[in-house]
Design an enzyme around this catalytic site. Structure first.
Site, short mmCIF file in Angstrom:
data_model
loop_
_atom_site.label_atom_id
_atom_site.label_comp_id
_atom_site.label_asym_id
_atom_site.label_seq_id
_atom_site.Cartn_x
_atom_site.Cartn_y
_atom_site.Cartn_z
N SER A 67 0.82 -1.22 0.00
CA SER A 67 0.00 0.00 0.00
C SER A 67 0.85 1.26 0.00
O SER A 67 0.39 2.32 -0.45
CB SER A 67 -0.94 0.00 1.21
OG SER A 67 -0.22 -0.27 2.40
N VAL A 83 -0.29 -10.09 7.63
CA VAL A 83 0.69 -11.16 7.34
C VAL A 83 1.16 -11.91 8.60
O VAL A 83 1.94 -12.85 8.50
CB VAL A 83 1.92 -10.64 6.57
CG1 VAL A 83 1.54 -10.19 5.17
CG2 VAL A 83 2.65 -9.53 7.33
N ASN A 119 7.51 -8.35 1.55
CA ASN A 119 7.97 -6.98 1.84
C ASN A 119 7.39 -6.40 3.13
O ASN A 119 8.04 -5.58 3.77
CB ASN A 119 7.59 -6.09 0.64
CG ASN A 119 7.71 -4.62 0.98
OD1 ASN A 119 8.81 -4.07 1.06
ND2 ASN A 119 6.57 -3.97 1.23
N TYR A 121 13.75 -5.46 15.91
CA TYR A 121 13.55 -5.34 14.46
C TYR A 121 14.78 -5.87 13.71
O TYR A 121 14.67 -6.67 12.78
CB TYR A 121 13.30 -3.87 14.12
CG TYR A 121 13.33 -3.53 12.65
CD1 TYR A 121 12.23 -3.82 11.83
CD2 TYR A 121 14.44 -2.92 12.07
CE1 TYR A 121 12.26 -3.50 10.48
CE2 TYR A 121 14.47 -2.61 10.72
CZ TYR A 121 13.38 -2.90 9.93
OH TYR A 121 13.41 -2.60 8.59
N ALA A 130 15.03 -9.62 13.84
CA ALA A 130 14.07 -10.25 12.92
C ALA A 130 14.59 -10.19 11.49
O ALA A 130 14.50 -11.17 10.73
CB ALA A 130 12.71 -9.55 13.03
N LYS A 131 15.16 -9.04 11.10
CA LYS A 131 15.67 -8.89 9.74
C LYS A 131 16.89 -9.79 9.50
O LYS A 131 17.11 -10.27 8.39
CB LYS A 131 16.00 -7.42 9.45
CG LYS A 131 14.76 -6.52 9.36
CD LYS A 131 13.84 -6.95 8.22
CE LYS A 131 12.74 -5.94 7.94
NZ LYS A 131 11.84 -6.37 6.85
N ILE A 160 15.91 4.42 3.37
CA ILE A 160 15.03 4.68 2.23
C ILE A 160 13.88 5.59 2.69
O ILE A 160 13.26 5.31 3.74
CB ILE A 160 14.46 3.35 1.67
CG1 ILE A 160 15.57 2.30 1.44
CG2 ILE A 160 13.65 3.60 0.40
CD1 ILE A 160 16.64 2.66 0.44
N1 LIG Z 1 12.45 2.48 4.65
C1 LIG Z 1 13.62 1.98 5.00
O1 LIG Z 1 14.58 2.72 5.29
C2 LIG Z 1 13.81 0.49 5.09
C3 LIG Z 1 15.10 0.02 5.27
C4 LIG Z 1 15.31 -1.36 5.33
C5 LIG Z 1 14.25 -2.23 5.22
N2 LIG Z 1 12.99 -1.74 5.07
C6 LIG Z 1 11.91 -2.73 4.96
O2 LIG Z 1 11.18 -2.50 3.78
C7 LIG Z 1 9.87 -3.03 3.92
C8 LIG Z 1 8.87 -1.99 3.45
O3 LIG Z 1 8.95 -0.87 4.31
P1 LIG Z 1 8.77 0.63 3.80
O4 LIG Z 1 10.01 1.36 4.10
O5 LIG Z 1 8.22 0.64 2.43
O6 LIG Z 1 7.71 1.14 4.88
P2 LIG Z 1 6.14 1.46 4.81
O7 LIG Z 1 5.88 2.48 3.76
O8 LIG Z 1 5.75 1.72 6.21
O9 LIG Z 1 5.49 0.10 4.29
C9 LIG Z 1 5.16 -0.96 5.12
C10 LIG Z 1 4.11 -1.80 4.42
O10 LIG Z 1 3.89 -2.96 5.21
C11 LIG Z 1 2.50 -3.11 5.40
N3 LIG Z 1 2.23 -3.81 6.65
C12 LIG Z 1 2.64 -3.50 7.89
N4 LIG Z 1 2.19 -4.41 8.77
C13 LIG Z 1 1.50 -5.32 8.04
C14 LIG Z 1 0.79 -6.51 8.38
N5 LIG Z 1 0.74 -6.96 9.64
N6 LIG Z 1 0.19 -7.18 7.38
C15 LIG Z 1 0.24 -6.75 6.09
N7 LIG Z 1 0.89 -5.65 5.73
C16 LIG Z 1 1.51 -4.94 6.69
C17 LIG Z 1 1.95 -1.70 5.39
O11 LIG Z 1 0.56 -1.78 5.05
P3 LIG Z 1 -0.61 -0.93 5.76
O12 LIG Z 1 -0.13 0.48 5.87
O13 LIG Z 1 -1.75 -1.13 4.84
O14 LIG Z 1 -0.80 -1.57 7.10
C18 LIG Z 1 2.79 -1.08 4.29
O15 LIG Z 1 2.23 -1.38 3.03
C19 LIG Z 1 9.72 -3.41 5.38
O16 LIG Z 1 9.91 -4.80 5.54
C20 LIG Z 1 10.86 -2.65 6.05
O17 LIG Z 1 11.28 -3.27 7.24
C21 LIG Z 1 12.74 -0.41 4.99
#
Ligand SMILES: NC(=O)c1ccc[n+]([C@@H]2O[C@H](COP(=O)([O-])OP(=O)(O)OC[C@H]3O[C@@H](n4cnc5c(N)ncnc54)[C@H](OP(=O)(O)O)[C@@H]3O)[C@@H](O)[C@H]2O)c1
Length: 255
Positions: A16, A66, A92, A161, A164-165, A194
């Protein structure tokens, strides 16, 4: 236009917003049909679906937590009735729910992070396998979104966190070992800093300021820059990339 994912059926969890949303759009642009999973941001998921459809893709949204196996089972039933099978799974969904140090944490805090970021990857993968195995494609792909935190131990208050990663990184290799016999490649992506809603929720503070000090390229990355790498890994251009991690972090400074 690059149509390397033409005809592929893909599920992207947490699509989303942020990296998942950008991945759904990148996949749609490359010709894939996409399932945009979300948990709470329905309106945003629908906007992603609209953009994907404007790019000519078959796209659907599906609400499922999830961490909840019954909801994941409903998601799989939906995919079975719409596509019949899956070629690509992108695990993701995830996030840092709250920053706490070990001394001020409790078991519930630990479990919530492990459930959301690690157990979810196990549950969604396990439930997706029957659909992946039914794919007529000569290769199927799972991309797990881990994090640079798996390597660094995470930023302030992110020990659960980061752990887990780290588990996602190891699980990626374990899955690759078991699933190669079924012609499923499994790869992890390790994003650095990011710019996404992740950092608003995790109260990271000055993301660009942190990136200036921590990243060789002296800037944070965009969701699209991570999505490009995920799209590459999901395509046959990456047919010999398996059981490994790809860092998308602008060059993390360790020295
Ligand atoms: N941004 C960074 O700097 C960064 C760095 C390293 C890794 N990551 C990883 O990248 C991935 C995406 O994160 P993002 O940065 O794009 O953040 P984000 O914009 O907050 O996206 C998180 C997504 O996960 C969904 N989500 C959360 N809990 C959920 C659940 N229980 N069931 C289903 N969907 C769920 C959210 O959906 P809803 O809003 O609809 O709940 C949203 O679509 C994550 O795994 C994060 O740990 C991010």
């Amino acid at each position: 236009m690059n149509r390397e994912l033409n005809g592929k059926k893909a599920l992207i969890t947490g699509a989303s917003t942020g990296i998942g949303a950008a991945t759904a759009i990148a996949f749609a642009r490359e010709g894939a049909s996409v399932i945009i999973n979300y948990r709470s941001s329905e309106q945003k998921a629908r906007e992603v679906m609209k953009k994907a459809r404007e790019l000519g893709a078959e796209a659907y949204v599906f609400k499922a937590d999830v961490t909840n196996e019954a909801e994941i089972a409903d998601l799989m039933k939906f995919i079975e009735s719409t596509f019949g099978y899956l070629d690509v799974l992108v695990n993701n969904a995830g996030g840092l729910l709250e920053r706490r140090e070990i001394t001020s944490s409790d078991l519930e805090y630990w479990r919530r992070h492990i459930d959301l970021n690690l157990t979810s990857v196990y549950l969604v993968t396990k439930n997706s396998l029957p659909l992946l195995l039914r794919s007529p494609s000569k290769e199927r792909v799972i991309v797990n979104v881990s994090s640079i935190a798996a390597f660094t131990g995470g930023g302030r208050g992110a020990f659960a966190y980061a752990s887990a990663k780290g588990g996602v990184k190891t699980l990626t290799r374990a899955m690759a070992k078991e699933l190669a016999q079924h012609r499923i490649r499994v790869v992890a992506v390790m994003p650095g800093l990011i710019v996404t809603p992740f950092h608003e929720k995790a109260k990271t503070g000055d993301v660009e300021g942190w990136a200036e000090k921590q990243v060789l390229l002296k800037r944070a990355g965009s969701a699209e820059e991570v999505a490009e790498v995920i799209a590459f890994l999901a395509s046959e251009r990456a047919s010999y990339v398996n059981s490994t991690e790809i860092y998308v972090d602008g060059g993390w400074m360790y020295g």
